[in-house]
Design an enzyme around this catalytic site. Structure first.
Site, PDB file in Angstrom:
ATOM      1  N   LYS A  20     -70.086  16.063  -9.806  1.00 41.76           N
ATOM      2  CA  LYS A  20     -71.259  17.032  -9.482  1.00 41.76           C
ATOM      3  C   LYS A  20     -70.621  18.232  -9.574  1.00 41.76           C
ATOM      4  CE  LYS A  20     -73.900  18.940  -5.589  1.00 41.76           C
ATOM      5  NZ  LYS A  20     -75.313  18.719  -6.138  1.00 41.76           N
ATOM      6  N   LYS A 113     -88.744   7.585 -10.607  1.00 43.33           N
ATOM      7  CA  LYS A 113     -87.970   6.564 -10.125  1.00 43.33           C
ATOM      8  C   LYS A 113     -87.591   5.384 -10.799  1.00 43.33           C
ATOM      9  CE  LYS A 113     -89.655   4.641  -6.185  1.00 43.33           C
ATOM     10  NZ  LYS A 113     -88.648   4.714  -5.154  1.00 43.33           N
ATOM     11  N   SER A 438     -93.747  23.758   5.696  1.00 40.47           N
ATOM     12  CA  SER A 438     -92.450  24.719   5.366  1.00 40.47           C
ATOM     13  C   SER A 438     -92.817  26.060   4.828  1.00 40.47           C
ATOM     14  CB  SER A 438     -91.359  23.972   4.947  1.00 40.47           C
ATOM     15  OG  SER A 438     -91.759  23.731   3.438  1.00 40.47           O
ATOM     16  N   GLU A 489     -91.074  25.338   9.858  1.00 39.91           N
ATOM     17  CA  GLU A 489     -90.033  24.584   9.908  1.00 39.91           C
ATOM     18  C   GLU A 489     -88.704  25.437   9.577  1.00 39.91           C
ATOM     19  OE1 GLU A 489     -90.868  21.369   7.136  1.00 39.91           O
ATOM     20  OE2 GLU A 489     -93.164  21.304   7.696  1.00 39.91           O
ATOM     21  N   ARG A 520     -77.916  16.084  -8.516  1.00 37.96           N
ATOM     22  CA  ARG A 520     -78.293  16.091  -7.255  1.00 37.96           C
ATOM     23  C   ARG A 520     -78.088  14.738  -6.435  1.00 37.96           C
ATOM     24  NH1 ARG A 520     -81.578  18.343  -3.259  1.00 37.96           N
ATOM     25  NH2 ARG A 520     -82.341  16.784  -1.775  1.00 37.96           N
ATOM     26  N   HIS A 699     -94.046  23.428  -7.247  1.00 32.73           N
ATOM     27  CA  HIS A 699     -92.369  23.420  -7.984  1.00 32.73           C
ATOM     28  C   HIS A 699     -92.381  24.369  -8.874  1.00 32.73           C
ATOM     29  CE1 HIS A 699     -94.434  19.535  -6.494  1.00 32.73           C
ATOM     30  NE2 HIS A 699     -93.167  19.506  -6.089  1.00 32.73           N
TER      31      HIS A 699
HETATM   32  N1  GLN Z   1     -93.990  19.308   5.852  1.00 34.64           N
HETATM   33  C1  GLN Z   1     -93.157  19.277   4.984  1.00 34.64           C
HETATM   34  C2  GLN Z   1     -93.107  20.609   4.235  1.00 34.64           C
HETATM   35  O1  GLN Z   1     -93.832  21.347   4.225  1.00 34.64           O
HETATM   36  C3  GLN Z   1     -93.448  18.039   3.808  1.00 34.64           C
HETATM   37  C4  GLN Z   1     -92.549  17.995   2.788  1.00 34.64           C
HETATM   38  C5  GLN Z   1     -92.763  17.050   1.765  1.00 34.64           C
HETATM   39  O2  GLN Z   1     -94.072  16.548   1.560  1.00 34.64           O
HETATM   40  N2  GLN Z   1     -91.814  16.322   1.096  1.00 34.64           N
HETATM   41  O3  GLN Z   1     -91.902  20.965   3.673  1.00 34.64           O
END
Ligand code: GLN
Ligand code: ZN
Length: 759
Positions: A20, A113, A438, A489, A520, A699
């Site tokens: 990596k 996947k 988050s 979070e 990763r 994303h």
């Molecule tokens: N509650 C998580 C966040 O907001 C959900 C993350 C996820 O769905 N992978 O990061």
């Protein structure tokens, strides 16, 4: 009977993740291509050396990659998407990594996947290109191993059926053309290997363990008949794994020299098939008897008994003893762990230890000396010791799981009643706006956490920092006029680790990395004991955030199935029981949040779909207990308390029933990139509960404008009623930067306000 030991594949990332590191250094231009390739060669040879030293009879080559083996295969056959402007001939690294990661001019290929694992491969794209053999990399690896160690290794390739099945871009008609173009290239690769002296060539065909219909079985037959006709001199080991071979009676007769079967994950069905149909005398049986997916030491007495039972049922004269699948799915060596408690460490087997197990089983079988084999009895002792460990003997937890009753899965009232009560109690506006949990984990957040972990920062100072960041973001959300807030979070690195560290029964490793995709790697926690709630895990942070505002703050938990699917899980009790243990622990947390005055609680299950069995006929059983586990965690609340859940995908067509069965009051799902599809499926399968459609893609750093989001909302309202519709981004925002996050959320709220006026 003769026995040989082999592995289907071995991890390539290196004990210190040197693979990596080299890859990423090359991408950052810190390594020249020559130095990078030299480093890769060193890693490749070191892993062969290791396997030889352990004493494996047949070492595999071609299981190494510079990014992903599906991509390697595609590139080897000239399957380069046109947008990368490749002109034929050798595919340069720049193009190779372009396909994997995208570049200025062209988007990356899709990633998905690899069967039921957490590994993700690059999906090859067939665009009607003329195929050609660009480079026989497998041959190069074979010759390299011969030169360095004087061995005749077993080259491995992803088999033609699996490769074809996972490639996208063809229809029924062009599929034929695709396969016809592909097979001569496989033939050529195999021919060159045979000419170079390869005794065996492994073709990996995991697609043969999925549900196959008659046409598919026919196609597999045609492919292998064709190969047998064009390279009759090759000894092909057709390797299956992850489940039992589908259509056993037919496929076992394929014209190949050997067949590999998974006697771990496909144990029951493969044994049954062996019993019923036997195994052809003229083939070598490769028996996958050591679990290539888990991290536990095997009971070698049991494994030997399994091999004996297999022997009884076949007329084959040669048996390979191997891992159930490539060892790429497990970490490299337990020797790298210095902090695990001895009873646990001694009961673990990563890739290297699994290779030792294979050689020990073979030795034991050859010597037939039952009483004296030291390793065999050691394995049993290690397992026994862990079994007796207090961490596995929490009687209260065992009792609680045993006494779970169907009542525990149900809320007090049905959804319609709860909906009315919650509307009364919460008084939220039409189309409430919220986020998934988050907020950006800025460099400062990461730096501060890492300083605290290294004990350079006191607990107090760290808590103060987290509180400040929470407060700042509560203010930001209030200014944005978001309706249901989150605390952000900031105290969490990872959705599972955070909870694992606070629950009992979890252990964390230092170096037990496995590759997730590309460079990763992830380091899943180990669930090795009974899981129990020990202390409130989220109450302090959530209650603090709630104390700062008059708006509602959502409590935020990771669901039981996601915690299970993203961990290495003990194998001494059923997965269902482990999940129920986690669910019961989360149930206490939900109760604690409710008692602390939190009115809305979200329990995320992004990995619910990930655990689906490979064979569709097994979906029902899995969904039964996973849905129940979610309900066990979430149903013990007042009608007024609103339960949310979140998922990171939207394949709704075949999934709406289980999703609805979760009985969450509100579901948020990832739909921004495919809302058209979602709307189409909601037409066919109406959904009645609260639903938050991801109205923008988190994303990407791109800030979508108000109109874009408004259009998604308007379209959605054709299939959803006004009183069920929520507005949110499509996942958590932790990977985004602050300015783009605020800008996007401002547009989202503005779009919602416009929509409210239109109603
Ligand atoms: N509650 C998580 C966040 O907001 C959900 C993350 C996820 O769905 N992978 O990061
Ligand atoms: Zn998500």
């Amino acid at each position: 009977m003769t026995y040989s030991t082999t592995a289907i594949g071995y991890p390539y990332i290196g004990g210190e993740r040197e693979w990596k590191k080299a890859l990423e250094a090359f991408w950052r231009n810190e390594l020249t291509e020559i130095d990078f390739l030299q480093k890769m060669k060193e890693i490749r040879l070191a892993r062969i050396d290791k396997q030889l030293r352990i004493g494996l009879d047949i070492v595999t080559v071609g299981d190494f990659t510079l990014y992903d083996r599906m991509l390697d295969t595609a590139v080897m056959f000239g399957l380069v998407p046109k947008r990368f402007g490749w002109q034929g001939g050798k595919v340069e690294l720049q193009t190779y990594y372009g396909i994997a990661r995208g570049n200025q001019d062209a988007v990356a290929s899709e990633m998905t996947k690899w069967f039921n694992t957490n590994y993700h491969y690059i999906v090859p794209e067939f665009e009607g290109q003329a195929l050609e053999l660009t480079e026989n990399k497998i041959l190069a690896d074979f010759l390299e191993a011969k030169e360095a160690f004087g061995i005749t290794a077993k080259p491995t390739l992803i088999g033609p059926y699996t490769f074809c099945k996972l490639t996208k871009g063809y229809d029924k008609v062009s599929q034929v053309a695709f396969i016809l173009a592909l097979l001569p290239l496989y033939t050529q690769v195999i021919k060159e290997l045979v000419t170079a002296g390869a005794n065996w060539i492994q073709l990996e065909e995991p697609a043969l363990v999925t549900s196959l219909d008659e046409t598919e079985v026919k196609l597999v037959q045609e492919i292998y008949i064709q190969l047998a006709a064009t390279v009759p001199e090759a000894n092909i080991m057709l390797q299956t794994y992850f489940e039992s071979l589908a259509a056993y009676k037919t496929l076992i007769e394929l014209p190949v020299k050997g067949i590999g079967l998974d006697f771990v994950h496909g144990y029951t069905h493969n044994m049954e098939a062996l019993r019923q149909f036997g195994f052809p005398q003229d083939k070598v049986l490769a028996a996958g008897v050591i679990n290539g997916r888990d991290i536990w030491r095997a009971n070698l007495a049991e494994v030997s008994t399994t091999v004996r039972a297999i022997e009884q049922l076949t007329s084959a004269e040669e048996l390979w003893i191997q891992s159930s699948c490539s060892l790429q799915h497990v970490p490299i060596s337990t020797e790298l762990e210095t902090k695990l408690e001895p009873v646990l460490k001694n009961a673990l087997a990563f890739a290297d230890e699994k290779l030792v197990e294979l050689t020990e089983v073979a030795k034991y079988l050859k010597e037939k000396n039952h009483a004296t084999n030291y390793t065999i009895s050691e394995s049993m002792k290690a397992i026994e010791a862990l079994k007796k460990h207090s961490v596995r003997n929490n009687q209260a937890v065992h009792r609680a799981v045993q006494t779970v009753s169907t009542q525990d899965f149900e809320r007090q009232s049905d959804f319609k009643t709860r909906q009315r009560i919650q509307q009364q109690a919460l008084q939220l506006p039409l189309f409430p706006t919220t986020t998934i949990g988050s907020f950006p984990q800025s460099d400062e957040v990461k730096r501060t956490r890492s300083a605290w972990r290294k004990k350079q920062l006191s607990d107090e100072a760290y808590a103060t920092f987290v509180a400040q960041e929470t407060k700042r973001w509560i203010e930001i959300q209030e200014n944005l006029e978001i309706d249901v807030l989150v605390h952000g979070e900031f105290e969490r690195t990872d959705m599972v680790e955070y909870f694992g560290e606070k629950l009992t029964g979890f252990a964390f490793t230092e170096k037990a990395w496995v590759v997730s995709y590309g460079s990763r790697c992830v380091k899943p926690p180990i669930i090795y004991g009974d899981v129990a709630w020990a202390t409130p895990m989220t109450v302090k942070e959530t209650a603090y955030a709630q104390s700062l505002t008059n708006r509602y703050v959502k409590g935020m938990l990771t669901g039981p199935v996601t915690i299970l699917n993203w961990s290495f899980v003990r194998d001494d009790i059923p997965r269902k029981d482990v999940t129920y243990q986690i669910a019961l622990a989360l149930r206490k947390e939900v109760e604690a949040l409710e008692a602390a005055g939190i009115a809305i609680i979200q329990v995320d299950e992004p990995a619910l779909r990930e655990g689906l069995p490979l064979r569709t006929e097994n979906w029902g059983a899995y969904l039964d207990w996973t849905v129940n586990a979610f309900k066990l965690a979430t149903t013990n609340v007042k009608d007024e308390t609103q339960i949310h859940t979140h998922m990171c995908y939207c394949e709704f067509n075949d999934f709406i029933e289980p999703i609805s069965a979760l009985d969450a009051d509100v579901l948020s799902i990832e739909t921004s990139r495919s809302h058209g599809e979602l709307i189409a499926s909601l037409h066919i399968h109406p959904y009645e509960k609260g639903i938050g459609l991801g109205v923008y893609d988190i994303h990407s750093p791109r800030v979508p404008n108000e109109q874009e989001m408004l259009t998604i909302m308007q379209d959605s309202l054709q299939v959803l009623s006004t009183n069920q519709f929520w507005v949110n981004p499509d996942c958590g925002l932790k990977t985004r930067k602050e300015p783009e996050t605020i800008a996007a959320l401002a547009n989202m709220v503005a779009a919602t306000k416009t929509l409210r006026q239109q109603i």
